[in-house]
Write a protein that holds these residues in place. Structure first.
Motif, PDB file in Angstrom:
ATOM      1  N   SER A   1      -8.786  -5.509 -31.093  1.00 25.31           N
ATOM      2  CA  SER A   1      -7.402  -5.628 -30.228  1.00 25.31           C
ATOM      3  C   SER A   1      -7.452  -4.605 -29.073  1.00 25.31           C
ATOM      4  O   SER A   1      -7.901  -3.348 -29.354  1.00 25.31           O
ATOM      5  CB  SER A   1      -6.234  -5.640 -31.010  1.00 25.31           C
ATOM      6  N   VAL A   2      -7.156  -5.123 -27.996  1.00 26.73           N
ATOM      7  CA  VAL A   2      -6.816  -4.140 -26.772  1.00 26.73           C
ATOM      8  C   VAL A   2      -5.615  -4.391 -26.013  1.00 26.73           C
ATOM      9  O   VAL A   2      -4.779  -5.275 -26.116  1.00 26.73           O
ATOM     10  CB  VAL A   2      -8.104  -4.298 -25.757  1.00 26.73           C
ATOM     11  N   GLY A   3      -5.248  -3.156 -25.222  1.00 20.31           N
ATOM     12  CA  GLY A   3      -3.821  -3.299 -24.840  1.00 20.31           C
ATOM     13  C   GLY A   3      -3.511  -2.355 -23.671  1.00 20.31           C
ATOM     14  O   GLY A   3      -4.398  -1.514 -23.416  1.00 20.31           O
ATOM     15  N   ALA A   4      -2.328  -2.325 -23.350  1.00 18.56           N
ATOM     16  CA  ALA A   4      -1.927  -1.157 -22.481  1.00 18.56           C
ATOM     17  C   ALA A   4      -2.070   0.154 -22.977  1.00 18.56           C
ATOM     18  O   ALA A   4      -2.119   0.387 -24.312  1.00 18.56           O
ATOM     19  CB  ALA A   4      -0.449  -1.354 -22.038  1.00 18.56           C
ATOM     20  N   SER A   5      -1.981   1.102 -22.445  1.00 18.97           N
ATOM     21  CA  SER A   5      -2.224   2.640 -22.648  1.00 18.97           C
ATOM     22  C   SER A   5      -3.532   2.829 -23.154  1.00 18.97           C
ATOM     23  O   SER A   5      -3.536   3.614 -24.394  1.00 18.97           O
ATOM     24  CB  SER A   5      -1.049   3.007 -23.973  1.00 18.97           C
ATOM     25  N   LYS A   6      -4.448   2.192 -22.569  1.00 20.73           N
ATOM     26  CA  LYS A   6      -5.875   2.506 -22.859  1.00 20.73           C
ATOM     27  C   LYS A   6      -6.156   2.144 -24.340  1.00 20.73           C
ATOM     28  O   LYS A   6      -7.295   2.648 -24.699  1.00 20.73           O
ATOM     29  CB  LYS A   6      -6.309   4.026 -22.646  1.00 20.73           C
ATOM     30  N   ALA A   7      -5.459   1.344 -24.986  1.00 23.36           N
ATOM     31  CA  ALA A   7      -5.585   1.289 -26.225  1.00 23.36           C
ATOM     32  C   ALA A   7      -6.966   0.101 -26.660  1.00 23.36           C
ATOM     33  O   ALA A   7      -6.983  -0.865 -26.230  1.00 23.36           O
ATOM     34  CB  ALA A   7      -4.449   0.676 -27.166  1.00 23.36           C
ATOM     35  N   VAL A   8      -7.763   0.715 -27.410  1.00 22.24           N
ATOM     36  CA  VAL A   8      -8.697  -0.392 -27.998  1.00 22.24           C
ATOM     37  C   VAL A   8      -8.863   0.317 -29.825  1.00 22.24           C
ATOM     38  O   VAL A   8      -9.131   1.134 -30.297  1.00 22.24           O
ATOM     39  CB  VAL A   8     -10.256   0.037 -27.643  1.00 22.24           C
ATOM     40  N   PHE A   9      -8.387  -0.929 -30.479  1.00 23.87           N
ATOM     41  CA  PHE A   9      -8.115  -0.929 -31.872  1.00 23.87           C
ATOM     42  C   PHE A   9      -9.239  -1.606 -32.668  1.00 23.87           C
ATOM     43  O   PHE A   9      -9.541  -2.917 -32.361  1.00 23.87           O
ATOM     44  CB  PHE A   9      -6.895  -1.017 -32.488  1.00 23.87           C
ATOM     45  N   LEU A  10      -9.729  -1.278 -33.810  1.00 23.42           N
ATOM     46  CA  LEU A  10     -10.566  -1.928 -34.809  1.00 23.42           C
ATOM     47  C   LEU A  10      -9.844  -2.057 -36.203  1.00 23.42           C
ATOM     48  O   LEU A  10      -9.409  -0.960 -36.625  1.00 23.42           O
ATOM     49  CB  LEU A  10     -11.862  -1.472 -34.834  1.00 23.42           C
TER      50      LEU A  10
ATOM     51  N   ALA B   1      -2.052 -12.035 -30.317  1.00 27.57           N
ATOM     52  CA  ALA B   1      -1.740 -10.850 -29.843  1.00 27.57           C
ATOM     53  C   ALA B   1      -0.678 -11.181 -28.692  1.00 27.57           C
ATOM     54  O   ALA B   1      -0.373 -12.069 -28.044  1.00 27.57           O
ATOM     55  CB  ALA B   1      -2.789 -10.169 -28.994  1.00 27.57           C
ATOM     56  N   SER B   2       0.266 -10.151 -28.859  1.00 24.83           N
ATOM     57  CA  SER B   2       1.680 -10.598 -28.136  1.00 24.83           C
ATOM     58  C   SER B   2       2.078  -9.301 -27.206  1.00 24.83           C
ATOM     59  O   SER B   2       1.823  -8.063 -27.389  1.00 24.83           O
ATOM     60  CB  SER B   2       2.803 -10.948 -28.848  1.00 24.83           C
ATOM     61  N   ARG B   3       2.902  -9.423 -26.243  1.00 24.31           N
ATOM     62  CA  ARG B   3       3.664  -8.267 -25.744  1.00 24.31           C
ATOM     63  C   ARG B   3       4.812  -7.671 -26.544  1.00 24.31           C
ATOM     64  O   ARG B   3       5.292  -6.553 -25.996  1.00 24.31           O
ATOM     65  CB  ARG B   3       4.169  -8.775 -24.167  1.00 24.31           C
ATOM     66  N   ASP B   4       4.904  -8.162 -27.500  1.00 25.45           N
ATOM     67  CA  ASP B   4       6.125  -7.487 -28.422  1.00 25.45           C
ATOM     68  C   ASP B   4       5.259  -6.207 -29.266  1.00 25.45           C
ATOM     69  O   ASP B   4       5.841  -5.725 -30.077  1.00 25.45           O
ATOM     70  CB  ASP B   4       6.494  -8.614 -29.388  1.00 25.45           C
ATOM     71  N   LYS B   5       4.188  -6.070 -28.695  1.00 26.66           N
ATOM     72  CA  LYS B   5       3.090  -4.767 -29.427  1.00 26.66           C
ATOM     73  C   LYS B   5       2.565  -4.888 -30.671  1.00 26.66           C
ATOM     74  O   LYS B   5       1.984  -4.106 -31.392  1.00 26.66           O
ATOM     75  CB  LYS B   5       4.055  -3.590 -29.471  1.00 26.66           C
ATOM     76  N   THR B   6       2.711  -6.308 -31.304  1.00 22.35           N
ATOM     77  CA  THR B   6       2.102  -6.586 -32.498  1.00 22.35           C
ATOM     78  C   THR B   6       0.867  -7.667 -32.369  1.00 22.35           C
ATOM     79  O   THR B   6       0.850  -8.404 -31.282  1.00 22.35           O
ATOM     80  CB  THR B   6       3.306  -7.103 -33.497  1.00 22.35           C
ATOM     81  N   LEU B   7       0.152  -7.853 -33.435  1.00 18.94           N
ATOM     82  CA  LEU B   7      -0.942  -8.648 -33.635  1.00 18.94           C
ATOM     83  C   LEU B   7      -0.345  -9.276 -35.149  1.00 18.94           C
ATOM     84  O   LEU B   7       0.163  -8.679 -36.055  1.00 18.94           O
ATOM     85  CB  LEU B   7      -2.059  -8.097 -33.906  1.00 18.94           C
ATOM     86  N   ARG B   8      -0.401 -10.590 -35.133  1.00 17.10           N
ATOM     87  CA  ARG B   8       0.125 -11.411 -36.421  1.00 17.10           C
ATOM     88  C   ARG B   8      -1.064 -12.313 -36.700  1.00 17.10           C
ATOM     89  O   ARG B   8      -1.803 -12.841 -35.843  1.00 17.10           O
ATOM     90  CB  ARG B   8       1.339 -12.306 -36.098  1.00 17.10           C
ATOM     91  N   VAL B   9      -1.125 -12.402 -38.175  1.00 17.31           N
ATOM     92  CA  VAL B   9      -2.085 -13.191 -38.616  1.00 17.31           C
ATOM     93  C   VAL B   9      -1.704 -14.322 -39.509  1.00 17.31           C
ATOM     94  O   VAL B   9      -0.761 -14.201 -40.147  1.00 17.31           O
ATOM     95  CB  VAL B   9      -3.102 -12.183 -39.835  1.00 17.31           C
TER      96      VAL B   9
ATOM     97  N   GLY C   1       0.119  -0.947 -34.621  1.00 17.87           N
ATOM     98  CA  GLY C   1      -0.401   0.145 -34.218  1.00 17.87           C
ATOM     99  C   GLY C   1      -0.273   0.547 -32.589  1.00 17.87           C
ATOM    100  O   GLY C   1      -0.487   1.646 -32.085  1.00 17.87           O
ATOM    101  N   HIS C   2      -0.155  -0.521 -31.805  1.00 17.38           N
ATOM    102  CA  HIS C   2      -0.161  -0.532 -30.534  1.00 17.38           C
ATOM    103  C   HIS C   2       1.316   0.048 -30.131  1.00 17.38           C
ATOM    104  O   HIS C   2       2.320  -0.684 -30.675  1.00 17.38           O
ATOM    105  CB  HIS C   2      -0.382  -1.824 -29.784  1.00 17.38           C
ATOM    106  N   GLN C   3       1.196   0.722 -29.114  1.00 16.59           N
ATOM    107  CA  GLN C   3       2.742   1.182 -28.667  1.00 16.59           C
ATOM    108  C   GLN C   3       2.949   0.552 -27.604  1.00 16.59           C
ATOM    109  O   GLN C   3       4.038   0.859 -26.923  1.00 16.59           O
ATOM    110  CB  GLN C   3       2.313   3.000 -28.303  1.00 16.59           C
ATOM    111  N   ASN C   4       2.289  -0.469 -26.943  1.00 19.23           N
ATOM    112  CA  ASN C   4       2.718  -1.123 -25.806  1.00 19.23           C
ATOM    113  C   ASN C   4       2.164  -2.454 -25.829  1.00 19.23           C
ATOM    114  O   ASN C   4       1.651  -2.753 -26.913  1.00 19.23           O
ATOM    115  CB  ASN C   4       2.071  -0.222 -24.526  1.00 19.23           C
ATOM    116  N   TRP C   5       2.103  -3.247 -24.876  1.00 17.93           N
ATOM    117  CA  TRP C   5       1.667  -4.561 -24.754  1.00 17.93           C
ATOM    118  C   TRP C   5       0.359  -4.734 -25.351  1.00 17.93           C
ATOM    119  O   TRP C   5      -0.455  -3.901 -25.247  1.00 17.93           O
ATOM    120  CB  TRP C   5       1.740  -5.162 -23.311  1.00 17.93           C
ATOM    121  N   VAL C   6       0.074  -5.837 -26.179  1.00 13.39           N
ATOM    122  CA  VAL C   6      -1.400  -6.097 -26.428  1.00 13.39           C
ATOM    123  C   VAL C   6      -1.758  -7.251 -25.782  1.00 13.39           C
ATOM    124  O   VAL C   6      -1.322  -8.303 -25.706  1.00 13.39           O
ATOM    125  CB  VAL C   6      -1.285  -6.714 -27.990  1.00 13.39           C
TER     126      VAL C   6
END
Length: 407
Positions: A218-227, A176-184, A199-204
């Motif tokens: 995955s969780v991040g800025a802007s109140k984001a919680v993604f499954l 999880a990165s500040r570049d707003k992505t997750l990489r597998v 999917g994240h619009q901001n830092w992860v």
């Protein structure tokens, strides 16, 4: 009740040390409990055999300067000698370390890339790796037994804020990165990057696998919680409820619950299968209203961790307290003081909580309780059945509520 201190590992201090870069953003235990790793600050990661570490606490009291145990590694021709006797390592990662994760291999788990005929690395049954996420966006993979660098993964363009390995031994790594992505990444395929999750619009800030490796949170800025569905690499749902940045997440050992920590001064416990909040643990009383939740920055929750018994959660907040919660009680069952705490995690057996600060680590004994037979049965059922299946069982409604952690 105050939690009992087990020990502490203090980073060596230099009179000319810059304070900036000394943060210990991450601590980790190996899946088999053999090693403990933490970021000492700046570029250094320390790896210590956990059993040896506990023995030193018992022999010398709680305080332990991290470098006092350090010995130069003997040169050995065979790897087997080193694996039989765990060695301590100091690893220079070359840049500020933001994240750590241990991964162990199961040989039966094949690489997802089926056309591979040749690999640089053959990961055996006893393979143990350490992934380090760095300030420059790189991820370095180390052999824990030898301390050697195996792989250098380069694709992120910003800080790698968190790392997690799939628990199934497949050596699938998610970053999880500040570049707003997750990489597998598939480490059995020489670190090939398989997928980018957007999917994240901001830092992860963080990511965590479910125990069966099928779901990623995955969780991040802007109140984001993604499954995310990790078979199809698609988003399952977005969880709505937090009022500020969400910075940490972890699944319960049976996968039925998901804990998330936020700067809104709260830890929420969700049913990830249906996306509802089951419990709320507040760190400010009375809790701030949503419009003011961003202003209570002396109560920001930094980290959350689920105990292996499935009954306890630890949280770490900016009010200089570590709290231990029971999932069925409103108030903490134990507390401990900690200034500038940044991260926490339970040991593999759940008996100790490790919390990181500025280059140092502190350890506390966790609340001990014999789990009821009902709870053990609930965990056994929930490991294999999602909420929707449980609700269709021909059993009394009260039993369904218990199995769904609603009572």
């Amino acid at each position: 009740a105050r939690s009992r201190t087990v020990g502490e590992l203090l980073a060596p201090t230099s009179p000319f040390d810059k304070k900036c870069g000394r943060e210990n953003w991450t601590v980790a235990f190996a899946p088999d409990g053999s090693y403990f790793a933490w970021s000492q600050g700046h570029r250094i990661v320390k790896l210590v055999p956990w059993a040896q570490c506990l023995n030193n606490f018992l022999l010398h009291g709680t305080k332990n300067v991290a470098n006092s145990l350090s010995t130069r590694l003997p040169r050995q021709n065979s790897d087997s000698g080193q694996k039989n006797k765990p060695c301590e390592h100091i690893i220079d990662c070359g840049d500020i370390v933001w994240s750590l994760a241990f991964g162990s291999s199961v040989p039966e788990k094949q690489s997802r890339c089926v056309n591979i005929e040749w690999h640089r690395f053959k990961f055996g049954q006893d393979q143990l790796l350490l992934a380090t996420g760095l300030n420059n966006g790189r991820i370095k993979i180390w052999d824990v037994y030898t301390g050697k660098l195996l792989l250098n993964l380069m694709d992120h363009t910003e800080v790698v804020r968190d790392l997690t390995f799939a628990p199934d031994g497949s050596l699938i790594l998610v970053s999880a990165s500040r570049d707003k992505t997750l990489r597998v990444w598939d480490l059995k395929d020489d670190g090939n990057m398989m997928k980018v999750l957007r999917g994240h619009q901001n830092w992860v800030y963080g990511c965590a696998f479910s125990p069966d490796s099928s779901i990623l949170c995955s969780v991040g800025a802007s109140k984001a919680v993604f499954l995310w569905d990790m078979d199809k690499y698609s988003m399952i749902r977005k969880l709505e409820g937090h009022h500020n940045d969400v910075v940490a997440c972890e699944f319960s050992p049976d996968g039925a619950l998901l804990a998330t920590a936020s700067y809104d001064t709260r830890v929420y416990v969700w049913d990830p299968h249906i996306g509802v909040i089951l419990m709320e643990f507040g760190h400010l009383f009375p809790p701030p209203t949503p419009i003011f939740a961003g202003g209570a920055n002396d109560r920001w929750v930094r980290s959350v961790s689920f105990s292996h018994d499935g009954l306890h959660i630890a949280s770490l907040a900016d009010d200089k307290m570590v709290r231990f919660w029971r999932i069925d009680e409103e108030y903490p069952v134990q507390v401990a003081p900690l200034n500038n705490g940044l991260c926490c995690t339970f040991s593999t057996d759940g008996s100790v909580l490790a919390a990181g600060q500025d280059g140092s680590v502190y350890f506390w004994a966790t609340p001990r309780q014999v789990s009821s037979l009902q709870h053990l049965c609930r965990m056994a059922i929930r490991r294999v059945m999602p909420t929707s299946q449980v609700k269709n069982l021909p059993i009394p409604s009260k039993v369904v509520e218990f199995l769904c952690y609603q009572i």
